[in-house]
Design an enzyme around this catalytic site. Structure first.
Site, PDB file in Angstrom:
ATOM      1  N   PRO A  21      42.669  69.021  16.806  1.00 20.42           N
ATOM      2  CA  PRO A  21      43.865  69.166  17.636  1.00 20.42           C
ATOM      3  C   PRO A  21      44.874  70.205  17.155  1.00 20.42           C
ATOM      4  CG  PRO A  21      44.068  67.234  16.256  1.00 20.42           C
ATOM      5  CD  PRO A  21      42.690  67.794  15.998  1.00 20.42           C
ATOM      6  N   CYS A  22      44.503  71.471  17.220  1.00 17.30           N
ATOM      7  CA  CYS A  22      45.409  72.536  16.785  1.00 17.30           C
ATOM      8  C   CYS A  22      46.659  72.610  17.667  1.00 17.30           C
ATOM      9  CB  CYS A  22      44.691  73.874  16.731  1.00 17.30           C
ATOM     10  SG  CYS A  22      43.928  74.376  18.281  1.00 17.30           S
ATOM     11  N   HIS A  23      46.621  71.978  18.831  1.00 16.69           N
ATOM     12  CA  HIS A  23      47.821  71.936  19.678  1.00 16.69           C
ATOM     13  C   HIS A  23      48.936  71.140  19.012  1.00 16.69           C
ATOM     14  CE1 HIS A  23      45.343  68.449  20.855  1.00 16.69           C
ATOM     15  NE2 HIS A  23      46.500  67.821  21.039  1.00 16.69           N
TER      16      HIS A  23
END
Length: 159
Positions: free
Chosen positions: A124-126
């Site tokens: 989850p780089c968001h």
């Protein structure tokens, strides 16, 4: 003749955040990226079917963590950045600096590692933000708008 390993497969699905290409090879998910390709019929590949099911549960709000074998391509540093991102809990954010401190690295290469994340959403780089509280970059979907939508989906941002 294809150079792909015999046990590799991929599919394209629609999601609330855009069309997604999912690939698996060697018993692990290796890619999840935003794309414009046509939707492909759901796969009978067991790992991809499991990935699609878990993504659908995530989109429906019924899943907060993914339970899939992952093998993101890239060097040791890229893999360490992906590992640090995986430790960020659902609905929370961290800064590039937070990750950099944990990796004993500078924030800029960590930011590049986030931008090079080959398995969006699942890794989850968001959830990684700029130090000033701004969104920072996002290379998937519609960029910052998609990042904002994913964070809102998780309740991390109520903007």
């Amino acid at each position: 003749m294809s150079n792909a390993p015999e046990n590799s497969a991929s599919c394209v699905i629609d999601s609330p955040f855009g069309r997604l290409h999912i690939a698996a090879s060697g018993g692990a998910v290796t890619r999840l990226s935003f794309c414009d390709a046509p939707v492909t019929p759901k796969t009978d590949h067991p790992l991809l079917a499991q990935a699609v099911q878990q993504l659908e549960e995530y989109f429906a709000g019924a899943r907060r963590e993914f339970d899939l074998p992952l093998d993101p391509p890239g060097g040791a540093f890229q893999k360490s950045v992906c590992g640090a991102i995986l430790e960020i809990p659902f609905g929370e954010t961290r800064t590039y600096g937070d990750l950099a401190r944990g990796l004993n690295a500078m924030p800029q290469p960590v930011g590049q590692g986030c931008g090079g994340n080959p398995i969006a959403i699942i890794i989850p780089c968001h959830r990684v933000m700029a130090a000033d509280g701004k969104l920072g970059g996002f290379s998937g979907g519609e960029g910052a708008e998609t990042k904002l939508a994913l964070l809102r989906h998780e309740g991390a941002l109520l903007l």
